[in-house]
Motif scaffolding. Structure first.
Motif, PDB file in Angstrom:
ATOM      1  N   ASP A  37       0.840  -1.218   0.000  1.00  0.00           N
ATOM      2  CA  ASP A  37       0.000   0.000   0.000  1.00  0.00           C
ATOM      3  C   ASP A  37       0.869   1.260   0.000  1.00  0.00           C
ATOM      4  OD1 ASP A  37       0.939   0.340   2.590  1.00  0.00           O
ATOM      5  OD2 ASP A  37      -1.027   0.938   3.366  1.00  0.00           O
ATOM      6  N   PHE A  38       2.183   1.080  -0.055  1.00  0.00           N
ATOM      7  CA  PHE A  38       3.141   2.187  -0.096  1.00  0.00           C
ATOM      8  C   PHE A  38       2.968   3.144   1.081  1.00  0.00           C
ATOM      9  CE2 PHE A  38       2.608   0.616  -4.427  1.00  0.00           C
ATOM     10  CZ  PHE A  38       3.918   0.253  -4.699  1.00  0.00           C
ATOM     11  N   PRO A  73       2.461   4.447  -7.316  1.00  0.00           N
ATOM     12  CA  PRO A  73       2.882   5.859  -7.336  1.00  0.00           C
ATOM     13  C   PRO A  73       4.240   6.084  -8.018  1.00  0.00           C
ATOM     14  CG  PRO A  73       2.548   5.067  -5.053  1.00  0.00           C
ATOM     15  CD  PRO A  73       2.314   3.903  -5.950  1.00  0.00           C
ATOM     16  N   GLU A  74       4.421   7.312  -8.477  1.00  0.00           N
ATOM     17  CA  GLU A  74       5.627   7.666  -9.244  1.00  0.00           C
ATOM     18  C   GLU A  74       6.907   7.412  -8.453  1.00  0.00           C
ATOM     19  OE1 GLU A  74       6.308  11.247 -12.199  1.00  0.00           O
ATOM     20  OE2 GLU A  74       6.792  11.876 -10.147  1.00  0.00           O
ATOM     21  N   HIS A  75       7.868   6.802  -9.107  1.00  0.00           N
ATOM     22  CA  HIS A  75       9.160   6.489  -8.473  1.00  0.00           C
ATOM     23  C   HIS A  75      10.210   6.255  -9.542  1.00  0.00           C
ATOM     24  CE1 HIS A  75       7.395   2.580  -9.445  1.00  0.00           C
ATOM     25  NE2 HIS A  75       8.611   2.056  -9.388  1.00  0.00           N
ATOM     26  N   ARG A  76      11.456   6.145  -9.080  1.00  0.00           N
ATOM     27  CA  ARG A  76      12.557   5.758  -9.966  1.00  0.00           C
ATOM     28  C   ARG A  76      13.453   4.770  -9.250  1.00  0.00           C
ATOM     29  NH1 ARG A  76      17.044   8.879  -8.371  1.00  0.00           N
ATOM     30  NH2 ARG A  76      16.421  10.602  -7.024  1.00  0.00           N
ATOM     31  N   THR A 120      14.654   6.431 -14.127  1.00  0.00           N
ATOM     32  CA  THR A 120      13.703   7.266 -14.870  1.00  0.00           C
ATOM     33  C   THR A 120      12.370   7.284 -14.126  1.00  0.00           C
ATOM     34  OG1 THR A 120      14.761   6.620 -16.940  1.00  0.00           O
ATOM     35  CG2 THR A 120      12.529   7.507 -17.100  1.00  0.00           C
ATOM     36  N   LEU A 121      11.837   8.474 -13.856  1.00  0.00           N
ATOM     37  CA  LEU A 121      10.569   8.572 -13.120  1.00  0.00           C
ATOM     38  C   LEU A 121       9.439   7.901 -13.896  1.00  0.00           C
ATOM     39  CD1 LEU A 121      10.545  12.191 -11.638  1.00  0.00           C
ATOM     40  CD2 LEU A 121      10.507  10.027 -10.353  1.00  0.00           C
ATOM     41  N   HIS A 122       8.654   7.076 -13.182  1.00  0.00           N
ATOM     42  CA  HIS A 122       7.500   6.426 -13.831  1.00  0.00           C
ATOM     43  C   HIS A 122       6.449   6.048 -12.786  1.00  0.00           C
ATOM     44  CE1 HIS A 122      10.153   3.110 -12.623  1.00  0.00           C
ATOM     45  NE2 HIS A 122       9.099   2.335 -12.599  1.00  0.00           N
ATOM     46  N   SER A 123       5.212   5.951 -13.268  1.00  0.00           N
ATOM     47  CA  SER A 123       4.118   5.412 -12.469  1.00  0.00           C
ATOM     48  C   SER A 123       3.259   4.601 -13.426  1.00  0.00           C
ATOM     49  CB  SER A 123       3.300   6.552 -11.847  1.00  0.00           C
ATOM     50  OG  SER A 123       2.698   7.333 -12.860  1.00  0.00           O
ATOM     51  N   PHE A 147      10.614   7.576  -4.299  1.00  0.00           N
ATOM     52  CA  PHE A 147       9.253   7.992  -4.660  1.00  0.00           C
ATOM     53  C   PHE A 147       9.133   9.508  -4.643  1.00  0.00           C
ATOM     54  CE2 PHE A 147       8.755   3.604  -3.662  1.00  0.00           C
ATOM     55  CZ  PHE A 147       7.699   3.172  -4.443  1.00  0.00           C
ATOM     56  N   THR A 148       8.283  10.036  -5.526  1.00  0.00           N
ATOM     57  CA  THR A 148       8.064  11.481  -5.601  1.00  0.00           C
ATOM     58  C   THR A 148       7.288  11.968  -4.382  1.00  0.00           C
ATOM     59  OG1 THR A 148       8.052  11.292  -8.007  1.00  0.00           O
ATOM     60  CG2 THR A 148       7.145  13.316  -7.084  1.00  0.00           C
ATOM     61  N   ASP A 149       6.272  11.215  -3.968  1.00  0.00           N
ATOM     62  CA  ASP A 149       5.461  11.570  -2.798  1.00  0.00           C
ATOM     63  C   ASP A 149       6.251  11.240  -1.529  1.00  0.00           C
ATOM     64  OD1 ASP A 149       3.687  11.644  -0.672  1.00  0.00           O
ATOM     65  OD2 ASP A 149       2.070  10.594  -1.725  1.00  0.00           O
ATOM     66  N   PRO A 150       6.574  12.280  -0.710  1.00  0.00           N
ATOM     67  CA  PRO A 150       7.409  12.019   0.476  1.00  0.00           C
ATOM     68  C   PRO A 150       6.703  11.163   1.528  1.00  0.00           C
ATOM     69  CG  PRO A 150       6.615  14.290   0.482  1.00  0.00           C
ATOM     70  CD  PRO A 150       6.180  13.692  -0.828  1.00  0.00           C
ATOM     71  N   ASN A 151       5.374  10.983   1.396  1.00  0.00           N
ATOM     72  CA  ASN A 151       4.640  10.160   2.368  1.00  0.00           C
ATOM     73  C   ASN A 151       4.746   8.664   2.090  1.00  0.00           C
ATOM     74  OD1 ASN A 151       3.586  12.390   3.845  1.00  0.00           O
ATOM     75  ND2 ASN A 151       2.156  12.744   2.148  1.00  0.00           N
ATOM     76  N   VAL A 152       5.290   8.312   0.916  1.00  0.00           N
ATOM     77  CA  VAL A 152       5.367   6.888   0.570  1.00  0.00           C
ATOM     78  C   VAL A 152       6.387   6.188   1.452  1.00  0.00           C
ATOM     79  CG1 VAL A 152       6.195   5.275  -1.192  1.00  0.00           C
ATOM     80  CG2 VAL A 152       4.540   7.049  -1.813  1.00  0.00           C
TER      81      VAL A 152
END
Lengths: 159, 159
Positions: A37-38, A73-76, A120-123, A147-152
């Motif tokens: 659930d990240f 969610p977006e990550h690299r 490379t950033l992707h979701s 991850f782009t979202d710091p809450n992940v």
């Protein structure tokens, strides 16, 4: 955080979807399905179910299963151990998945595939019927993902 | 050497078996199915059909399809470019396949898998209904394979 019931339901859903895609699992496989659930506690919207077939220090293969509309969610995958980071190929098996790679959108139907370069950033998000996606890649080190979202949080708390 | 008709029949058979295993192909995939007789001109007994999904300088994923009782002759994947040689994981999807690895026999039913270390002698043979096998591996360099039978040629002549 997800409840034990959410985890159990998601594992059962993933096993059903893999069966619908013609993929035969052993009992050990079914027990090894990971529910992520990240750390966002909205599993049906943001999350992923994974079955890792093999992950050596050279290559990795997994099945990914998503609920209808569910997004990873977006990550690299950053460089590590002198490698450029994880390179991965997604091949859609069932349903539909939309990848966002560096701002570009790629829709994959069953039989279609796309390779994401390292770091490379992707979701990606499933279509209205969910999705089953095979992932072929270099070595996977999920705990290093950025991850782009710091809450992940990559680890999932079940309780 | 195989005839054009043998090649066409084998490609059609492989596409059918992959469909039976629930694997969706694009038209481009169907056209890209490789038929290998290993230069032995006895395709139904010694040979293999292959569909390569991806083969980068880091990892590779393929589907292997075998006729009933068809065998891929004994070989090993030697070291190259400073790597220990190709390491590969076979996961049976449909039918039955028997691996021989360094003299040991391993039977894989659908959902079962086995990883073959680099530079290790192995062969594999389909059961009476043929087999569909997913192969996940490090980079594949088929032209470097070392076969035990000196009559084997990795390239297949069609004519």
């Amino acid at each position: 955080m997800i409840t034990r019931e959410e985890q159990r339901d998601a594992q059962a859903y993933a096993a059903e979807q893999l069966a619908a895609a013609g993929i035969v699992l052993t009992d050990a496989d079914r027990g090894a399905i990971e529910v992520a659930d990240f750390g966002l506690s909205r599993l049906r919207e943001q999350g992923l179910m994974l079955l890792v077939y093999v992950n050596t220090d050279r290559y990795c293969a997994k099945e990914l299963v998503l609920y209808p509309g569910q997004e990873c969610p977006e990550h690299r995958h950053p460089p590590f151990d002198g490698t450029p980071g994880k390179e991965e190929t997604f091949r859609c098996r069932w349903g539909l998945v939309t990848l966002r790679v560096d701002g570009r959108e790629i829709v994959l139907h069953p039989g279609e595939q796309f390779t994401i370069p390292p770091d490379t950033l992707h979701s990606f998000r499933a279509g209205p019927d969910g999705a089953v996606v095979s992932e072929f890649s270099s070595t996977s080190r999920d705990e290093l993902d950025v991850f782009t979202d710091p809450n992940v949080r990559r680890g999932t708390v079940v309780g």
